[in-house]
Design a protein around this motif. Structure first.
Motif, PDB file in Angstrom:
ATOM      1  N   VAL A  40       0.837  -1.197   0.000  1.00 51.89           N
ATOM      2  CA  VAL A  40       0.000   0.000   0.000  1.00 51.89           C
ATOM      3  C   VAL A  40       0.876   1.253   0.000  1.00 51.89           C
ATOM      4  CG1 VAL A  40      -1.664   1.345   1.357  1.00 51.89           C
ATOM      5  CG2 VAL A  40      -1.963  -1.125   1.099  1.00 51.89           C
ATOM      6  N   GLN A  41       1.946   1.196   0.778  1.00 47.56           N
ATOM      7  CA  GLN A  41       2.856   2.337   0.842  1.00 47.56           C
ATOM      8  C   GLN A  41       3.483   2.617  -0.525  1.00 47.56           C
ATOM      9  OE1 GLN A  41       3.170   4.333   3.576  1.00 47.56           O
ATOM     10  NE2 GLN A  41       4.258   5.656   2.126  1.00 47.56           N
TER      11      GLN A  41
ATOM     12  N   LYS B  35       1.041   4.270  -2.704  1.00 45.83           N
ATOM     13  CA  LYS B  35       0.914   5.647  -2.217  1.00 45.83           C
ATOM     14  C   LYS B  35       2.048   6.503  -2.767  1.00 45.83           C
ATOM     15  CE  LYS B  35      -0.875   6.743   2.399  1.00 45.83           C
ATOM     16  NZ  LYS B  35      -0.757   6.320   3.813  1.00 45.83           N
ATOM     17  N   ASN B  36       3.271   5.978  -2.649  1.00 43.21           N
ATOM     18  CA  ASN B  36       4.445   6.710  -3.115  1.00 43.21           C
ATOM     19  C   ASN B  36       4.372   6.998  -4.607  1.00 43.21           C
ATOM     20  OD1 ASN B  36       5.367   6.513  -0.527  1.00 43.21           O
ATOM     21  ND2 ASN B  36       6.859   4.884  -0.945  1.00 43.21           N
TER      22      ASN B  36
ATOM     23  N   ASN C 114       1.829   7.840  -6.148  1.00 40.13           N
ATOM     24  CA  ASN C 114       0.755   8.820  -6.369  1.00 40.13           C
ATOM     25  C   ASN C 114      -0.482   8.261  -7.066  1.00 40.13           C
ATOM     26  OD1 ASN C 114       1.981  11.044  -5.131  1.00 40.13           O
ATOM     27  ND2 ASN C 114       3.285  11.327  -6.953  1.00 40.13           N
ATOM     28  N   TYR C 115      -0.800   7.045  -6.759  1.00 39.26           N
ATOM     29  CA  TYR C 115      -2.028   6.487  -7.326  1.00 39.26           C
ATOM     30  C   TYR C 115      -3.138   6.396  -6.273  1.00 39.26           C
ATOM     31  CZ  TYR C 115       0.337   5.306 -11.660  1.00 39.26           C
ATOM     32  OH  TYR C 115       1.005   5.375 -12.850  1.00 39.26           O
ATOM     33  N   THR C 116      -2.968   7.123  -5.177  1.00 34.75           N
ATOM     34  CA  THR C 116      -3.989   7.072  -4.132  1.00 34.75           C
ATOM     35  C   THR C 116      -4.412   8.473  -3.745  1.00 34.75           C
ATOM     36  OG1 THR C 116      -2.342   7.126  -2.366  1.00 34.75           O
ATOM     37  CG2 THR C 116      -3.017   4.960  -3.165  1.00 34.75           C
TER      38      THR C 116
ATOM     39  N   GLU D 202      -6.928  10.481  -0.346  1.00 34.72           N
ATOM     40  CA  GLU D 202      -7.737  10.253   0.851  1.00 34.72           C
ATOM     41  C   GLU D 202      -9.048  10.997   0.733  1.00 34.72           C
ATOM     42  OE1 GLU D 202      -5.926  10.408   4.671  1.00 34.72           O
ATOM     43  OE2 GLU D 202      -3.988   9.696   3.900  1.00 34.72           O
TER      44      GLU D 202
ATOM     45  N   LEU E 206      -8.612   5.510   2.424  1.00 27.72           N
ATOM     46  CA  LEU E 206      -7.595   5.617   1.374  1.00 27.72           C
ATOM     47  C   LEU E 206      -8.114   4.957   0.090  1.00 27.72           C
ATOM     48  CD1 LEU E 206      -4.611   6.483   0.808  1.00 27.72           C
ATOM     49  CD2 LEU E 206      -4.016   4.086   1.245  1.00 27.72           C
TER      50      LEU E 206
ATOM     51  N   LEU F 174      -7.791   3.971  -4.127  1.00 28.23           N
ATOM     52  CA  LEU F 174      -6.901   3.703  -5.254  1.00 28.23           C
ATOM     53  C   LEU F 174      -7.546   4.273  -6.515  1.00 28.23           C
ATOM     54  CD1 LEU F 174      -4.462   2.232  -6.609  1.00 28.23           C
ATOM     55  CD2 LEU F 174      -5.910   0.200  -6.732  1.00 28.23           C
TER      56      LEU F 174
ATOM     57  N   GLN G 244      -8.158   1.176   1.827  1.00 25.30           N
ATOM     58  CA  GLN G 244      -8.089   1.055   3.276  1.00 25.30           C
ATOM     59  C   GLN G 244      -9.276   1.782   3.881  1.00 25.30           C
ATOM     60  OE1 GLN G 244      -4.438   2.484   4.985  1.00 25.30           O
ATOM     61  NE2 GLN G 244      -4.671   1.169   6.787  1.00 25.30           N
TER      62      GLN G 244
ATOM     63  N   TYR H 144      -8.181  -3.333   5.472  1.00 30.44           N
ATOM     64  CA  TYR H 144      -8.081  -3.241   4.020  1.00 30.44           C
ATOM     65  C   TYR H 144      -9.283  -3.897   3.346  1.00 30.44           C
ATOM     66  CZ  TYR H 144      -3.283  -2.137   5.231  1.00 30.44           C
ATOM     67  OH  TYR H 144      -2.177  -1.558   5.776  1.00 30.44           O
TER      68      TYR H 144
END
Length: 552
Positions: A272-273, A276-277, A279-281, A283, A288, A290, A304, A310
């Motif tokens: 998940v991280q 996130k890194n 940039n496909y997520t 809030e 969270l 996708l 999430q 999850y």
RNA sequence: CUGCCCGUAGCUCAACUGGAUAGAGCAACGGCCUUCUAAGCCGUAGGUUACAGGUUCGAUUCCUGUCGGGCAGGCCA
């Protein structure tokens, strides 16, 4: 042989300075006997480019190719097809291949020994396997056999969703039964499982049984309040039962993967991280999301939840990342079509990882629902209500061979109706017996001819001239094409249909001709032919996981 | 409402992925066992491939639309 013909065509095109694609050369097996053994539509395809009539083009092709020892004649037919008729030398060459390759006849190396994984069944360990799982098992297992025969290194895998909410429901249901709460009581868990098998688990638990699954031992403590132990034991109990059912269905697996294993070592967290890194997520509403819409979905999906847990497809993404890291060039997931919405999400999650996974990886084979009828009425399959037809019932009532055949004989993406009464009461009329009977008949003749399949040699088969004989020769030399087709189309049913047709041709032949005759030469030729047929039937049934009995 | 799958003989399904006269099994009717296994064979009957257009030499197959059936569309799995 197809290669030879397409080379001939290529050479002809070069000679006439015609530029063509390799894909434009199609070599077919015409269905009608008087259309020859092979045919090509090349002249029809070139008609536009050359601004000539197809038949005129075909005529130039035939003249250029001239005569060839493997063909008795080339013929222009219909709108401009070129039909190739094998000479008896050509037939001998083809039949020799059957006897030299034997149990490997029909196999090829198109997979180049690359690694392929096929995941199938993957039933939740919350109940016995039903007929729908049976369809998945039959299709998946046959695909595995077919891909092996096409030169792939196949790993068969079963994935257990043993970590979700439904597992808690299972544990609570067993616990309720242990406390003598029946499904009709108000106290019974609302989303609980109501089937009688829950009682079996509870009894086994009370008797403190031990169950071994996948090398691990699970012991019931008998403690009604130990929910963790109840849960672990219940899962083990059902997994064990499922594995036995599958073994009775001649379906085995190389690897079992548990969803719960991905919750160890923060694997989910790190995936998940990574997403996130990249940039496909984003809030929203304290959850969270996708951005699956960037990969073709019609709306974005929560990864999430606001409570920190999850959603179901996230472990799936982790699992498939794991498959990718294990080095599978191809992964085929065989599933029920009711799960089709996960395809986009899993693929989107894998793309969002940005680690070089192809867009269309993994591949999917989805099978449609199986409807069960009994006494002309539909039997509803509902695990929670406890009314359904189990795979184990089906195997004991109908038999493994017939059940397997029935479940793979239709293409996966059409719904199928399984009539229990027909399968039970008229089991002799099941098509699988028709194929097996052809094999048994050949074996009977061979044993009376005191002819072992080992010392056959293909020699002069010019005496084989009847319509049935030519039809049968044509049919068995087509077998390798069917094996390849079943793999490229991921459709085992092509083999089922082929074998039924082959058996039909043989039964006609059997009724028309005698084999144990005085004319030694003709006898030898006929024995050669039916031995070859037996080899093909055996190989074909083997790819479907169906037995080929010598006596019936 | 949106997406995916399906629609072929009375019933259950095929049709080699765009090819030549759309084929099997049940069910119906008529024949074939003194002879290698009748769990079989041969014959008869059964079709506007849901419907309407389109693409091309050619469509059950590809495209569009309509109708009908199934499955999905959740911070359930």
């Amino acid at each position: 042989m197809k290669k030879l013909i397409s080379d001939l065509i290529k050479k002809t095109c070069e000679n006439f300075d015609v530029i063509i694609d390799n894909q434009d050369i199609e070599i077919d097996r015409p269905k009608a006997l008087d259309h020859g053994d092979f045919s090509t539509n090349i002249a029809l395809k070139l008609s536009k480019q050359l601004r000539q009539k197809p038949r005129e083009i075909a005529d130039q092709f035939v003249k250029f190719i001239g005569s060839h020892s493997l063909f008795s004649q080339l013929e222009i037919a219909g709108p401009g097809f070129i039909n190739f008729f094998l000479s008896s030398e050509g037939r001998v060459a083809q039949l020799n291949e059957i006897f030299s390759k034997r149990e490997c006849y029909g196999h090829n190396d198109s997979g180049g020994q690359q690694s392929l994984q096929i995941e199938f069944v993957s039933a939740n360990p919350t109940g016995p396997l039903h007929i729908g799982h049976g369809r998945g098992a039959a299709i998946g297992d046959c695909l595995a056999r077919i891909f092996s025969a096409n030169g792939w290194r196949v790993t068969k895998e079963f994935y257990y969703n043993d970590a979700g909410a439904q597992i808690n429901n299972l544990a609570l249901s067993v616990q309720a039964r242990l406390k003598n709460i029946s499904p009709n009581d108000a106290d019974f868990p609302e989303d609980g499982y109501r089937g009688d098998y829950i009682v079996d688990i509870a009894e086994s638990y009370t008797q403190k049984h031990s169950i071994t699954v996948d090398g691990k031992i699970y012991k019931a403590s008998g403690d009604i309040d130990d929910l963790k132990n109840i849960k672990e034991f219940s899962i083990a109990f059902l997994r064990n039962e499922q594995n036995q059912d599958l073994a009775n269905f001649r379906t085995t697996f190389d690897v079992f993967t548990l969803e719960s294993s991905f919750y160890e070592n923060d694997q989910i967290k790190s995936v998940v991280q990574n997403i996130k890194n990249n940039n496909y997520t984003f809030e929203k509403d304290n959850a969270l999301w996708l951005k699956t819409t960037e990969f073709g979905d019609d709306k974005d999906r929560v990864m999430q939840k606001s409570d920190g847990s999850y959603t179901y497809f996230v472990p799936d993404v982790v699992y498939h990342k794991n498959k990718w890291e294990r080095g599978f060039i191809r992964v085929i997931n065989e599933q029920g079509a009711d799960h089709h919405s996960t395809i986009t999400r899993v693929r989107a999650g894998l793309q969002a990882l940005n680690i070089g996974i192809p867009k269309d990886w993994p591949e999917y084979v989805l099978h449609q629902m199986v409807t069960v009828t009994k006494n002309n009425e539909e039997v509803k399959i509902s695990k929670r209500a406890g009314s359904y037809v189990t795979l184990s019932d089906l195997i004991s009532e109908v038999g493994c061979d017939a059940t397997r055949y029935f479940l793979i004989s239709r293409k996966a993406d059409s719904q199928l109706v399984f009539d229990i009464d027909l399968a039970k009461s008229n089991s002799n009329e099941n098509p699988v017996y028709y194929i097996q009977y052809a094999h048994a008949r050949i074996c009977a003749v061979l044993s009376q001819a005191k002819q072992s399949a080992q010392n056959i040699s293909v020699q002069d088969i010019e005496r084989l001239t009847t319509k049935n004989e030519l039809q049968l020769i044509k049919k068995i030399i087509e077998f390798p094409d069917i094996v390849l087709l079943a793999a490229t189309e991921k459709s085992p049913h092509y083999l089922a249909t082929y074998l039924k047709d082959l058996a039909s041709d043989f039964h006609s032949y059997y009724n028309e001709s005698k084999f144990l005759i005085d004319d030694a030469n003709l006898k030898k030729s006929r024995i050669t032919l039916i031995t070859a047929i037996a080899i093909v039937i055996q190989n074909g049934l083997s790819l479907l996981g169906i037995s080929a009995p010598e006596k019936m």
